[in-house]
Scaffold this active site. Structure first.
Site, PDB file in Angstrom:
ATOM      1  CB  CYS A  95      -1.014  -0.050   1.148  1.00 20.14           C
ATOM      2  SG  CYS A  95      -2.414   1.061   0.851  1.00 20.14           S
ATOM      3  NE  ARG A 129      -8.883   6.116   2.462  1.00 23.61           N
ATOM      4  CZ  ARG A 129      -7.618   6.496   2.316  1.00 23.61           C
ATOM      5  NH1 ARG A 129      -7.327   7.737   1.994  1.00 23.61           N
ATOM      6  NH2 ARG A 129      -6.635   5.638   2.487  1.00 23.61           N
ATOM      7  CG  HIS A 195      -3.476  -3.137   4.183  1.00 20.81           C
ATOM      8  ND1 HIS A 195      -2.287  -2.601   4.619  1.00 20.81           N
ATOM      9  CD2 HIS A 195      -4.046  -2.165   3.428  1.00 20.81           C
ATOM     10  CE1 HIS A 195      -2.161  -1.363   4.162  1.00 20.81           C
ATOM     11  NE2 HIS A 195      -3.215  -1.078   3.425  1.00 20.81           N
TER      12      HIS A 195
HETATM   13  N1  GLN Z   1      -1.887   6.877   2.192  1.00 21.25           N
HETATM   14  C1  GLN Z   1      -2.064   6.050   1.054  1.00 21.25           C
HETATM   15  C2  GLN Z   1      -3.411   6.236   0.388  1.00 21.25           C
HETATM   16  O1  GLN Z   1      -4.397   6.556   1.018  1.00 21.25           O
HETATM   17  C3  GLN Z   1      -1.817   4.586   1.427  1.00 21.25           C
HETATM   18  C4  GLN Z   1      -2.818   4.070   2.430  1.00 21.25           C
HETATM   19  C5  GLN Z   1      -2.446   2.738   3.030  1.00 21.25           C
HETATM   20  O2  GLN Z   1      -1.263   2.368   3.170  1.00 21.25           O
HETATM   21  N2  GLN Z   1      -3.464   1.991   3.455  1.00 21.25           N
HETATM   22  O3  GLN Z   1      -3.515   6.050  -0.791  1.00 21.25           O
END
Ligand code: GLN
Length: 241
Positions: A95, A129, A195
Site C-alpha cells: 500500500c 477511497r 493488507h
Molecule cells: N496513504 C495512502 C493512500 O491513502 C496509502 C494508504 C495505506 O497504506 N493503506 O492512498
C-alpha cells in the site's frame, strides 16, 4: 542451514493495519522449518546495505507518514534498493510502501518522489477511497493462485509501459478501480495494495517469497491444508471459483 535476513524499512512509521504481521509470518514459517531468521530495520536517515539482507519489507502508511518518509527514502535508500533488487533480493511493499516504489505520488500540489524501482505513478484523484475486501489472481511461478486481502487507499496507481501487474483483480478495486490490475511485479520486486495483513492471509505467498529470497524449494507445512480449504471456501463465497 539457510537464514532469511529481513530488513524492515521505516517499521515505526509504515505499519498501518498491523502490516508488521507480515514479518511475524515470515519469521514463524522459517522457524517452523528450521530455517534461521534475522530481522533488522532501517529508519529515518539510516543507510541501507544492499548485500546484508535477502528481503526488504515496507508496510502501508497514511499520507502524512509517507510525506515524512518519501524524501528520506530516496536520499538514503534508493541506490541500495536498486542494487539489492538487481542482485535478486526480494522487495515486498504494501500500500503506502508500494506507492513509494514508483516514480511519484501526486497529492494535489504536493508531489512525493519514489525510489523508481518500478515504472508506475500514483495520483490522489477526486473520488472515494478504494476500500474493501479484494481478491486477485497472480502467478509467481507454479501457476495462478489467489491472493486475498483488504484494501483502503485514496491514491490510484497507474502502471507504465515497462511495468507488469502482480495480478488481475477478481473482486475489489486494485490499483485504480479501472484497469483490472493489482500491484506490480518486476523480478523479485513486489508491490501490492493488499493488507490483511497480507501474509497471514496468504501463507503460500509467504513461502513463495522465502523461496525467491533464499533460492530454495519448500514443502508445505502441517496445517496448510486448513489454510487452503479456507481459501477455497472464501473464493466460493466471493463467487470467484
Ligand atoms: N496513504 C495512502 C493512500 O491513502 C496509502 C494508504 C495505506 O497504506 N493503506 O492512498
Amino acid at each position: 542451514m539457510s537464514t532469511l535476513r529481513v530488513c524492515a524499512l521505516y517499521p515505526d512509521l509504515m505499519n498501518i493495519y498491523a502490516d508488521r504481521g507480515n514479518i511475524a509470518v515470515l519469521r514463524a514459517r522459517c522457524e517452523w522449518r528450521g530455517l534461521g531468521f534475522e530481522l533488522a530495520a532501517s529508519g529515518m536517515g539510516e543507510a541501507l546495505d544492499p548485500d546484508a539482507h535477502d528481503l526488504f519489507y515496507m508496510g502501508g502508511g497514511q499520507d502524512r507518514d509517507q510525506m515524512m518518509v518519501a524524501r528520506d527514502m530516496v536520499a538514503t535508500k534508493r541506490d541500495a534498493l536498486h542494487a539489492a533488487a538487481d542482485r535478486g533480493a526480494v522487495v515486498l511493499a504494501v500500500c503506502g510502501g508500494y506507492q513509494l516504489l514508483g516514480s511519484s505520488y501526486q497529492m494535489g500540489d504536493e508531489e512525493l518522489p519514489g525510489v523508481e524501482l518500478v515504472d508506475l505513478r500514483t495520483v490522489r484523484e477526486a473520488g472515494p477511497r478504494l476500500i474493501g475486501n479484494c481478491a486477485i489472481e497472480a502467478d509467481l511461478g507454479g501457476g495462478p493462485r489467489v491472493i486475498a486481502g483488504f484494501e483502503n487507499h485514496g491514491g490510484r496507481t497507474y502502471l507504465g509501459p515497462d511495468a507488469q501487474p502482480l495480478g488481475r483483480v477478481l473482486a475489489g478495486h486494485g490499483n485504480n478501480g479501472r484497469d483490472g490490475f493489482e500491484g506490480v511485479r518486476r523480478h523479485n520486486v513486489i508491490g501490492t495494495y493488499l493488507h490483511g495483513p497480507l501474509l497471514p492471509k496468504n501463507a503460500w505467498l509467504a513461502d513463495r517469497l522465502i523461496e525467491l529470497a533464499l533460492e530454495v524449494e519448500l514443502e508445505p507445512l502441517p496445517g496448510d491444508e486448513a489454510e487452503e480449504a479456507a481459501h477455497r471456501s472464501a473464493r466460493r463465497a466471493a463467487g470467484v471459483g
